[in-house]
Design a protein around this motif. Structure first.
Motif, PDB file in Angstrom:
ATOM      1  N   MET A 134      23.696  45.160  49.273  1.00  0.00           N
ATOM      2  CA  MET A 134      23.977  43.768  49.491  1.00  0.00           C
ATOM      3  C   MET A 134      25.070  43.152  48.387  1.00  0.00           C
ATOM      4  N   TYR A 135      25.631  42.227  48.678  1.00  0.00           N
ATOM      5  CA  TYR A 135      26.611  41.535  47.819  1.00  0.00           C
ATOM      6  C   TYR A 135      26.529  40.054  48.106  1.00  0.00           C
ATOM      7  N   LEU A 136      26.253  39.271  47.181  1.00  0.00           N
ATOM      8  CA  LEU A 136      26.004  37.873  47.284  1.00  0.00           C
ATOM      9  C   LEU A 136      27.632  37.334  46.771  1.00  0.00           C
ATOM     10  N   TYR A 170      29.111  46.438  35.071  1.00  0.00           N
ATOM     11  CA  TYR A 170      30.451  47.107  34.760  1.00  0.00           C
ATOM     12  C   TYR A 170      31.064  47.371  36.435  1.00  0.00           C
ATOM     13  N   LYS A 171      32.377  46.698  36.558  1.00  0.00           N
ATOM     14  CA  LYS A 171      33.213  46.981  37.523  1.00  0.00           C
ATOM     15  C   LYS A 171      34.485  47.845  37.155  1.00  0.00           C
ATOM     16  N   ARG A 172      34.537  48.869  37.918  1.00  0.00           N
ATOM     17  CA  ARG A 172      36.012  49.512  38.108  1.00  0.00           C
ATOM     18  C   ARG A 172      36.929  48.793  38.927  1.00  0.00           C
ATOM     19  N   ILE A 190      31.240  48.314  46.996  1.00  0.00           N
ATOM     20  CA  ILE A 190      32.697  48.648  46.922  1.00  0.00           C
ATOM     21  C   ILE A 190      33.404  47.323  47.620  1.00  0.00           C
ATOM     22  N   THR A 191      34.668  46.858  46.961  1.00  0.00           N
ATOM     23  CA  THR A 191      35.233  45.824  47.687  1.00  0.00           C
ATOM     24  C   THR A 191      36.881  46.682  47.820  1.00  0.00           C
ATOM     25  N   PRO A 192      36.847  47.063  49.153  1.00  0.00           N
ATOM     26  CA  PRO A 192      38.172  47.980  49.641  1.00  0.00           C
ATOM     27  C   PRO A 192      39.525  47.136  49.105  1.00  0.00           C
ATOM     28  N   ALA A 193      40.390  48.067  49.005  1.00  0.00           N
ATOM     29  CA  ALA A 193      41.647  47.478  48.552  1.00  0.00           C
ATOM     30  C   ALA A 193      42.256  46.461  49.401  1.00  0.00           C
ATOM     31  N   HIS A 194      42.740  45.414  48.769  1.00  0.00           N
ATOM     32  CA  HIS A 194      43.448  44.214  49.339  1.00  0.00           C
ATOM     33  C   HIS A 194      44.117  43.558  48.303  1.00  0.00           C
ATOM     34  N   TYR A 195      44.874  42.587  48.876  1.00  0.00           N
ATOM     35  CA  TYR A 195      45.446  41.636  47.921  1.00  0.00           C
ATOM     36  C   TYR A 195      45.281  40.369  48.169  1.00  0.00           C
ATOM     37  N   ASP A 196      45.463  39.258  47.155  1.00  0.00           N
ATOM     38  CA  ASP A 196      44.895  37.854  47.335  1.00  0.00           C
ATOM     39  C   ASP A 196      46.320  37.203  47.234  1.00  0.00           C
ATOM     40  N   GLU A 197      46.460  35.958  47.716  1.00  0.00           N
ATOM     41  CA  GLU A 197      47.677  35.131  47.473  1.00  0.00           C
ATOM     42  C   GLU A 197      47.383  34.001  46.437  1.00  0.00           C
ATOM     43  N   ILE A 256      32.352  36.047  37.999  1.00  0.00           N
ATOM     44  CA  ILE A 256      32.856  34.637  38.291  1.00  0.00           C
ATOM     45  C   ILE A 256      34.400  34.868  38.444  1.00  0.00           C
ATOM     46  N   THR A 257      35.148  34.389  39.536  1.00  0.00           N
ATOM     47  CA  THR A 257      36.594  34.458  39.633  1.00  0.00           C
ATOM     48  C   THR A 257      36.953  33.019  39.269  1.00  0.00           C
ATOM     49  N   PHE A 258      38.132  32.867  38.680  1.00  0.00           N
ATOM     50  CA  PHE A 258      38.806  31.732  38.628  1.00  0.00           C
ATOM     51  C   PHE A 258      40.198  31.677  39.174  1.00  0.00           C
ATOM     52  N   TRP A 259      40.133  31.325  40.894  1.00  0.00           N
ATOM     53  CA  TRP A 259      41.492  31.337  41.647  1.00  0.00           C
ATOM     54  C   TRP A 259      42.320  30.418  41.250  1.00  0.00           C
ATOM     55  N   TYR A 260      43.664  30.442  41.039  1.00  0.00           N
ATOM     56  CA  TYR A 260      44.681  29.348  40.987  1.00  0.00           C
ATOM     57  C   TYR A 260      45.934  29.497  41.878  1.00  0.00           C
ATOM     58  N   GLU A 308      46.625  33.524  42.068  1.00  0.00           N
ATOM     59  CA  GLU A 308      46.353  34.236  40.658  1.00  0.00           C
ATOM     60  C   GLU A 308      44.796  34.096  40.368  1.00  0.00           C
ATOM     61  N   ASN A 309      44.546  35.053  39.761  1.00  0.00           N
ATOM     62  CA  ASN A 309      42.757  35.039  39.394  1.00  0.00           C
ATOM     63  C   ASN A 309      42.576  35.616  37.905  1.00  0.00           C
ATOM     64  N   LEU A 310      41.782  34.825  37.415  1.00  0.00           N
ATOM     65  CA  LEU A 310      41.136  35.166  35.920  1.00  0.00           C
ATOM     66  C   LEU A 310      39.684  35.484  36.274  1.00  0.00           C
ATOM     67  N   PHE A 311      39.426  36.927  36.403  1.00  0.00           N
ATOM     68  CA  PHE A 311      38.245  37.806  36.597  1.00  0.00           C
ATOM     69  C   PHE A 311      37.408  37.680  35.526  1.00  0.00           C
ATOM     70  N   ALA A 312      36.382  37.015  35.596  1.00  0.00           N
ATOM     71  CA  ALA A 312      35.451  37.149  34.533  1.00  0.00           C
ATOM     72  C   ALA A 312      34.085  37.827  34.654  1.00  0.00           C
ATOM     73  N   TRP A 327      47.528  44.709  44.779  1.00  0.00           N
ATOM     74  CA  TRP A 327      46.535  45.135  45.261  1.00  0.00           C
ATOM     75  C   TRP A 327      45.198  45.546  44.557  1.00  0.00           C
ATOM     76  N   HIS A 328      44.051  45.381  44.954  1.00  0.00           N
ATOM     77  CA  HIS A 328      43.028  45.768  44.155  1.00  0.00           C
ATOM     78  C   HIS A 328      41.726  46.318  44.817  1.00  0.00           C
ATOM     79  N   GLN A 329      41.091  47.391  44.235  1.00  0.00           N
ATOM     80  CA  GLN A 329      39.882  47.738  44.965  1.00  0.00           C
ATOM     81  C   GLN A 329      38.858  47.578  43.752  1.00  0.00           C
TER      82      GLN A 329
HETATM   83  O1  QVN Z   1      38.612  38.495  42.538  1.00  0.00           O
HETATM   84  C1  QVN Z   1      38.883  39.142  43.474  1.00  0.00           C
HETATM   85  O2  QVN Z   1      39.943  38.944  44.014  1.00  0.00           O
HETATM   86  C2  QVN Z   1      38.033  40.260  44.096  1.00  0.00           C
HETATM   87  O3  QVN Z   1      38.682  41.213  45.149  1.00  0.00           O
HETATM   88  C3  QVN Z   1      36.707  40.671  43.532  1.00  0.00           C
HETATM   89  C4  QVN Z   1      35.677  41.305  44.526  1.00  0.00           C
HETATM   90  C5  QVN Z   1      35.199  40.433  45.491  1.00  0.00           C
HETATM   91  C6  QVN Z   1      36.133  39.429  46.156  1.00  0.00           C
HETATM   92  C7  QVN Z   1      35.586  38.892  47.725  1.00  0.00           C
HETATM   93  C8  QVN Z   1      36.408  38.324  48.366  1.00  0.00           C
HETATM   94  C9  QVN Z   1      37.747  38.898  48.706  1.00  0.00           C
HETATM   95  C10 QVN Z   1      38.796  38.259  49.415  1.00  0.00           C
HETATM   96  C11 QVN Z   1      38.485  37.029  49.788  1.00  0.00           C
HETATM   97  C12 QVN Z   1      37.266  36.435  49.735  1.00  0.00           C
HETATM   98  C13 QVN Z   1      36.376  36.970  48.742  1.00  0.00           C
HETATM   99  C14 QVN Z   1      34.872  42.222  43.716  1.00  0.00           C
HETATM  100  O4  QVN Z   1      34.781  41.739  42.622  1.00  0.00           O
HETATM  101  O5  QVN Z   1      34.153  43.136  44.377  1.00  0.00           O
END
Ligand code: QVN
Ligand code: ZN
Length: 328
Positions: free
Chosen positions: A124-126, A193-195, A175-182, A273-277, A184-188, A258-260
């Motif tokens: 599970m993933y909240l 531990y996350k790889r 695992i969150t499989p490989a993707h990109y976001d549009e 916690i993500t900080f998306w800009y 900027e992100n400060l990921f706290a 891209w990130h996994q």
């Molecule tokens: O911070 C990021 O960009 C990550 O990919 C972190 C990732 C979960 C992101 C879930 C998600 C991905 C795309 C849209 C909305 C939500 C993790 O930490 O497992």
């Protein structure tokens, strides 16, 4: 699945072995000029010492249980531990799409109770944006984030407004499989531990994202555990970066990279916690274009063609007719 054990300081981590080579993501003090330079140049860096979410260092499942209130939280579950994001607004355009995860809304207390059970068949993933239903102590902790530094970084790099803070609480092994976001992100990282496996936007040709109208838009089609090199031949040439983020670390994750993300075993649930800009505006186009700009151009063209054709079924033949045998 082959694994390898890596030692970082006094800790050991068992990580999955993949087919591609990786280099280490730089790890620098947040006040190091080199770190500021990397962020300025849209390069990933793991920052130490920022205390961006220092006021949340004491957050654990119990504290969140007592202080997050009784609001509903989105919890995904997955049989194979992979949580490939899908845009539920695009489900209408893809009747035959079967979501790879199930989504359930529940209170944090219900989620915490499920975590304790030993008979969980699925991981599970909240994943829930922090909103104003949270309790007063969480609001206080949130207010005491290191906004001074975050705002300064946002300003110095001309990022747009902060759009959201996503609270992520994952079981070991998600695992969150490989993707990109549009954005900027400060990921706290707060607990666990996350790889992170990262790939430069220039590796687009190796990652084969789904079509733009697909619910898995922005996600790679390649199964890292069993890459189909007949369908995705360039994946054989992919080169990545990797790093492990732990409590108090902040990863600057540049837009279009891209990130996994893998929550590692043996260190408890992960809390992040993500900080998306929003992106910095492109004031003046400078040539040569960056790889990220080329991805943005490709997306705009795909959107225009899909809109013009108004028939997603005809996209594959149209796109191939446009380039096959012509742009070789
Ligand atoms: O911070 C990021 O960009 C990550 O990919 C972190 C990732 C979960 C992101 C879930 C998600 C991905 C795309 C849209 C909305 C939500 C993790 O930490 O497992
Ligand atoms: Zn992401």
């Amino acid at each position: 699945m082959a694994t390898e054990t890596i030692k970082v300081n006094s800790r050991e981590f068992v990580v999955k072995k993949y087919s591609f080579p990786t280099e280490q993501i730089p790890r620098l003090d947040y006040q190091d000029k080199k770190a500021e330079k990397l962020i300025e140049n849209g390069q990933p860096v793991i920052l130490t010492g920022s205390d961006l979410v220092g006021s949340a260092h004491h957050w654990d499942i119990g504290y969140l249980c007592s202080n997050l209130g009784s609001g509903q939280y989105t919890v995904y579950s997955s049989a194979d531990g992979k949580f490939k994001y899908y845009d539920d607004k695009k489900l209408t355009q893809n009747k035959q799409f079967k979501p790879p995860t199930t989504q359930t809304d529940m209170t944090f207390q219900e989620f915490a109770a499920k975590l304790k059970r030993k008979d969980n068949k699925e991981l599970m993933y909240l994943q829930q944006p922090l909103n104003d239903t949270v309790g007063t102590r969480i609001v206080m902790d949130f207010t005491n984030f290191n906004w001074g530094w975050a705002n300064e970084t946002q300003k110095k790099n001309h990022w747009g407004p902060m759009t959201s803070n996503l609270l992520l609480v994952g079981m070991e092994g998600v695992i969150t499989p490989a993707h990109y976001d549009e954005q900027e992100n400060l990921f706290a990282q707060i607990q666990g531990y996350k790889r992170f496996l990262l790939f430069d936007p220039s590796q687009f040709e190796c990652m084969y994202p789904y079509p733009i109208y697909h619910p898995h838009d922005r996600q790679s089609q390649v199964d890292f555990d069993n890459p189909d090199l007949t369908k995705f031949p360039n994946f054989a040439n992919v080169k990545g970066y990797e790093g492990i983020v732990g409590p108090r670390d902040v990863l600057y994750l540049p837009m279009y990279w891209w990130h996994q993300v893998e929550s590692l075993h043996g260190h408890g649930e992960t809390i992040s916690i993500t900080f998306w800009y929003k992106a910095a505006p492109t004031v003046k186009v400078v040539y040569p274009l960056t790889s990220g700009q080329k991805v943005a151009i490709m997306r705009n063209i795909e959107k225009m063609i899909a809109e013009a054709l108004n028939d997603n079924e005809s996209m594959p033949s149209f796109m191939q007719a446009m380039v096959q045998g012509r742009y070789t």
